[in-house]
Design a protein around this motif. Structure first.
Motif, short mmCIF file in Angstrom:
data_model
loop_
_atom_site.label_atom_id
_atom_site.label_comp_id
_atom_site.label_asym_id
_atom_site.label_seq_id
_atom_site.Cartn_x
_atom_site.Cartn_y
_atom_site.Cartn_z
N HIS A 152 0.83 -1.20 0.00
CA HIS A 152 0.00 0.00 0.00
C HIS A 152 0.87 1.26 0.00
CE1 HIS A 152 -3.90 -1.99 0.42
NE2 HIS A 152 -3.25 -2.89 1.15
N ASN A 153 0.25 2.37 -0.40
CA ASN A 153 0.97 3.63 -0.59
C ASN A 153 0.25 4.75 0.17
OD1 ASN A 153 2.77 5.54 -1.56
ND2 ASN A 153 1.59 5.88 -3.44
N PRO A 154 0.51 4.89 1.48
CA PRO A 154 -0.17 5.92 2.29
C PRO A 154 0.19 7.32 1.81
CG PRO A 154 1.00 4.30 3.64
CD PRO A 154 1.47 4.11 2.25
N PRO A 155 -0.58 8.34 2.19
CA PRO A 155 -1.70 8.27 3.15
C PRO A 155 -3.07 7.95 2.54
CG PRO A 155 -1.26 10.55 2.59
CD PRO A 155 -0.23 9.73 1.86
N GLU A 156 -3.19 8.03 1.21
CA GLU A 156 -4.49 7.78 0.60
C GLU A 156 -4.81 6.29 0.53
OE1 GLU A 156 -6.71 10.43 -0.55
OE2 GLU A 156 -5.29 11.27 0.90
N ASP A 157 -3.77 5.50 0.32
CA ASP A 157 -3.93 4.05 0.17
C ASP A 157 -3.26 3.36 1.36
OD1 ASP A 157 -4.06 1.40 -0.67
OD2 ASP A 157 -2.31 1.61 -1.98
N ILE A 158 -4.04 2.84 2.30
CA ILE A 158 -3.47 2.22 3.50
C ILE A 158 -3.87 0.74 3.58
CG2 ILE A 158 -3.45 4.40 4.77
CD1 ILE A 158 -5.94 3.38 6.32
N GLY A 159 -3.15 0.00 4.39
CA GLY A 159 -3.42 -1.43 4.54
C GLY A 159 -4.58 -1.69 5.48
N ALA A 160 -5.76 -1.23 5.11
CA ALA A 160 -6.96 -1.40 5.93
C ALA A 160 -8.19 -1.21 5.04
CB ALA A 160 -6.98 -0.38 7.07
N ASN A 161 -9.29 -1.82 5.45
CA ASN A 161 -10.55 -1.66 4.71
C ASN A 161 -11.38 -0.49 5.23
OD1 ASN A 161 -9.80 -4.73 4.52
ND2 ASN A 161 -11.21 -4.38 2.84
N ILE A 405 -13.74 -10.13 30.18
CA ILE A 405 -14.03 -10.18 28.75
C ILE A 405 -12.94 -9.38 28.04
CG2 ILE A 405 -15.59 -9.41 26.91
CD1 ILE A 405 -17.92 -9.96 28.77
N SER A 406 -12.38 -9.94 26.97
CA SER A 406 -11.39 -9.22 26.17
C SER A 406 -12.02 -8.77 24.86
CB SER A 406 -10.15 -10.08 25.91
OG SER A 406 -10.50 -11.30 25.29
N ILE A 407 -11.51 -7.67 24.32
CA ILE A 407 -12.07 -7.06 23.10
C ILE A 407 -11.00 -7.01 22.02
CG2 ILE A 407 -13.05 -4.96 22.11
CD1 ILE A 407 -14.10 -4.37 25.01
N THR A 408 -11.31 -7.61 20.87
CA THR A 408 -10.43 -7.62 19.71
C THR A 408 -11.03 -6.73 18.63
OG1 THR A 408 -9.85 -9.91 20.22
CG2 THR A 408 -9.28 -9.11 18.02
N SER A 409 -10.62 -5.51 18.53
CA SER A 409 -9.49 -4.87 19.18
C SER A 409 -9.79 -3.37 19.23
CB SER A 409 -8.22 -5.10 18.35
OG SER A 409 -8.38 -4.47 17.07
N PHE A 410 -8.86 -2.59 19.81
CA PHE A 410 -9.03 -1.14 19.69
C PHE A 410 -8.59 -0.66 18.32
CE2 PHE A 410 -7.59 3.26 19.85
CZ PHE A 410 -8.79 3.86 20.22
N ASN A 411 -7.44 -1.14 17.83
CA ASN A 411 -6.92 -0.54 16.59
C ASN A 411 -6.11 -1.50 15.73
OD1 ASN A 411 -4.74 -0.65 18.37
ND2 ASN A 411 -3.83 1.26 17.63
N GLU A 412 -6.60 -2.74 15.57
CA GLU A 412 -5.97 -3.64 14.58
C GLU A 412 -6.65 -3.37 13.24
OE1 GLU A 412 -5.00 -5.43 12.48
OE2 GLU A 412 -3.62 -6.98 13.07
N TRP A 413 -6.20 -2.31 12.59
CA TRP A 413 -6.85 -1.83 11.35
C TRP A 413 -6.67 -2.82 10.20
CZ3 TRP A 413 -10.06 2.26 11.02
CH2 TRP A 413 -10.09 3.15 12.10
N HIS A 414 -5.57 -3.55 10.17
CA HIS A 414 -5.32 -4.46 9.05
C HIS A 414 -6.41 -5.53 8.95
CE1 HIS A 414 -1.50 -2.55 8.81
NE2 HIS A 414 -0.98 -3.15 9.87
N GLU A 415 -6.95 -5.93 10.08
CA GLU A 415 -7.94 -7.01 10.10
C GLU A 415 -9.36 -6.50 10.35
OE1 GLU A 415 -6.25 -9.84 12.81
OE2 GLU A 415 -4.84 -10.55 11.29
N GLY A 416 -9.52 -5.20 10.34
CA GLY A 416 -10.87 -4.63 10.45
C GLY A 416 -11.59 -4.97 11.74
N THR A 417 -10.84 -5.18 12.82
CA THR A 417 -11.48 -5.48 14.11
C THR A 417 -11.53 -4.26 15.02
OG1 THR A 417 -9.40 -6.16 15.17
CG2 THR A 417 -10.64 -7.87 14.00
N GLN A 418 -11.11 -3.12 14.53
CA GLN A 418 -10.97 -1.94 15.37
C GLN A 418 -12.32 -1.39 15.82
OE1 GLN A 418 -10.72 -1.76 11.99
NE2 GLN A 418 -12.47 -0.41 11.71
#
Length: 463
Positions: A152-161, A405-418
């Motif tokens: 990916h080529n930030p800032p417009e294109d990042i590794g996240a959905n 209880i654990s939460i996945t996640s606050f900011n794992e942007w690559h896997e869209g769990t944020q």
């Protein structure tokens, strides 16, 4: 003739009603499939290679494939001078602790949230880190050839959905750290489970971040949050290196007021360590560290702690017990991906833990999508359904009455769990997903709602 007409009309009406009923049932089944998949994805060709042990049945981490979680593993270069300057600047500008109780929800120290500090940008790091994540090839070359390559080529294109409200930020930026702490506190979480590698080590796409820990602790303390450590699977992790890791963390950070200690049923206050990909190390090695009779035993020493293992397959529960771990967590936000992440298995896992004096910590997530870095992995996507997926996970967790209880996640942007704030964004090449029709803070609000519900239900359980 009259009777025949009546019967014909009756049959037509019956057929129409039956057809409508079938359509209704089909729509319900499709909705339920989104919230709870029929089968575990890890047994399918598209899930198998995401877990290192299941892909090649090896305990070596030299070329670790990420466990439907993150790309992690080998040590990389040490922190640059720019990193040191940024950290020193943050320490110098660290704001004093102030009272925030009136404006933010009270922290729930039984709500633990996974947090990542591996992001970088040119302003603070001299380059982009992790936002420029490479596209990971499928392990089958025939499938890999059908998908794009490159990075990916930030800032417009990042590794996240999705796209963060804070943009392609640096985890070293003090304004970002402060915003994150405020968001996590507003969600009524209480414990930040910080992704951690030993000094000088990092995941294969990142750089060392241990120098950032003191700053995270200081900002966490400002917001009355606590910090636990999520020990990642670095190269050659074993009983000896883990002993040194735990000693290092407790000696260096254990005196900080934000360092998390959990009160056990016996009244002891012990640090807690989550151990990611614990299953790639055999139980005999863990037992050296985690059992009283082990050759490298940490038990009944100043460095004793609660160690929480990752459960993926059902058989891992026996390995975890034999290893001397104090509990298990499920991490993955994809319901149906693994035995541990499948909600309908949580009751039996909790029963096993109760009967063996172990903690069971289910992990809930708002959804899952990683096709920005694994374009071939549509199979494991879980739609957020405007927050319903997240609430379904919380509901399933509360049913088993867990201590944490654990939460996945606050900011794992690559896997869209944020659950971090995300905003709509469209470029010439990419249309990012967003939280519409809700506001950017919807998942923080849902977390706060379920934190309060959990707190009230816990009071009833203890009565």
């Amino acid at each position: 003739i009259l009777n025949y007409d009546i019967m014909a009309r009756f049959r037509r009406r019956t057929c129409i009603i039956l057809l409508l009923f079938i359509l209704f049932i089909c729509s319900i089944m499709m909705a339920l499939k989104t919230l709870r998949p029929d089968r575990a994805g890890f047994g399918d060709p598209f899930g198998l290679g995401l877990l290192p042990e299941l892909q090649q049945r090896t305990v070596l981490l030299n070329s670790k494939q990420n466990s439907l979680n993150r790309v992690q593993g080998d040590p990389v270069t040490r922190v640059s001078n720019l990193h040191s300057i940024a950290v020193n600047t943050m320490k110098a500008s660290m704001p004093p602790v102030n009272k925030l109780e009136e404006e933010l929800s009270s922290p729930n120290y039984n709500f633990h949230i996974f947090y990542y500090t591996w992001y970088g940008n040119p302003q603070f790091d001299g380059k982009y880190i992790h936002w420029n994540h490479p596209l990971l090839p499928h392990w089958d070359p025939k499938i890999a050839n059908n998908y794009p390559k490159g990075r990916h080529n930030p800032p417009e294109d990042i590794g996240a959905n999705f796209y963060p409200e804070l943009g392609s930020y640096s985890s070293k930026d003090p304004t970002v750290i402060e915003a994150h702490m405020k968001q996590m506190r507003s969600a009524s979480t209480g414990v930040i489970v910080l992704s951690w590698y030993p000094p000088g080590m990092a995941d294969e796409n990142g750089e060392p971040t241990d120098d950032l820990v003191p700053v995270i602790l200081d900002y966490a303390h400002k917001y009355n949050l606590k910090v636990a450590f999520h020990i990642e699977p670095y190269k050659d992790r074993d009983d000896r290196s883990m002993y040194h890791n735990v000693k290092y963390i407790i000696d260096k950070y254990g005196g900080h007021p934000a360092f998390y200690r959990h009160k056990t049923s016996t009244g002891r206050l012990l640090p807690m360590f989550y151990v990611y990909d614990s299953y790639v190390t055999i139980p005999e090695i863990w037992a050296n560290l985690l059992t009283v009779s082990g050759s490298q035993s940490i038990r009944n020493t100043p460095y004793d702690a609660l160690f929480i293992a990752l459960l993926v397959e059902e058989r891992h529960k026996h390995d975890i017990h034999r290893s001397g771990f104090d509990g298990m967590y499920t991490y993955f936000a994809t319901n149906g991906f693994s035995y541990g992440s499948s909600h309908h298995n949580w009751a039996s896992l909790k029963a096993f833990c109760d009967s063996n004096n172990l903690m069971f910590i289910p992990s809930v997530g708002p959804g899952y999508i990683d096709t920005s870095i694994r374009p071939w992995n549509n199979h494991n996507t879980r739609n957020r359904v405007n927050g319903k997926y997240y609430e379904t996970a919380f509901s399933a967790a509360l049913l088993v009455r867990p201590e944490i209880i654990s939460i996945t996640s606050f900011n794992e942007w690559h896997e869209g769990t944020q659950i971090e704030k995300a905003v709509p964004k469209r470029t010439a090449q990419v249309v990012y997903l967003d939280y519409k029709p809700h506001k950017p803070n919807i998942y923080l609000e849902l977390t706060q709602k379920w934190s309060e519900k959990y707190r009230k239900e816990q009071e009833q359980w203890l009565m």
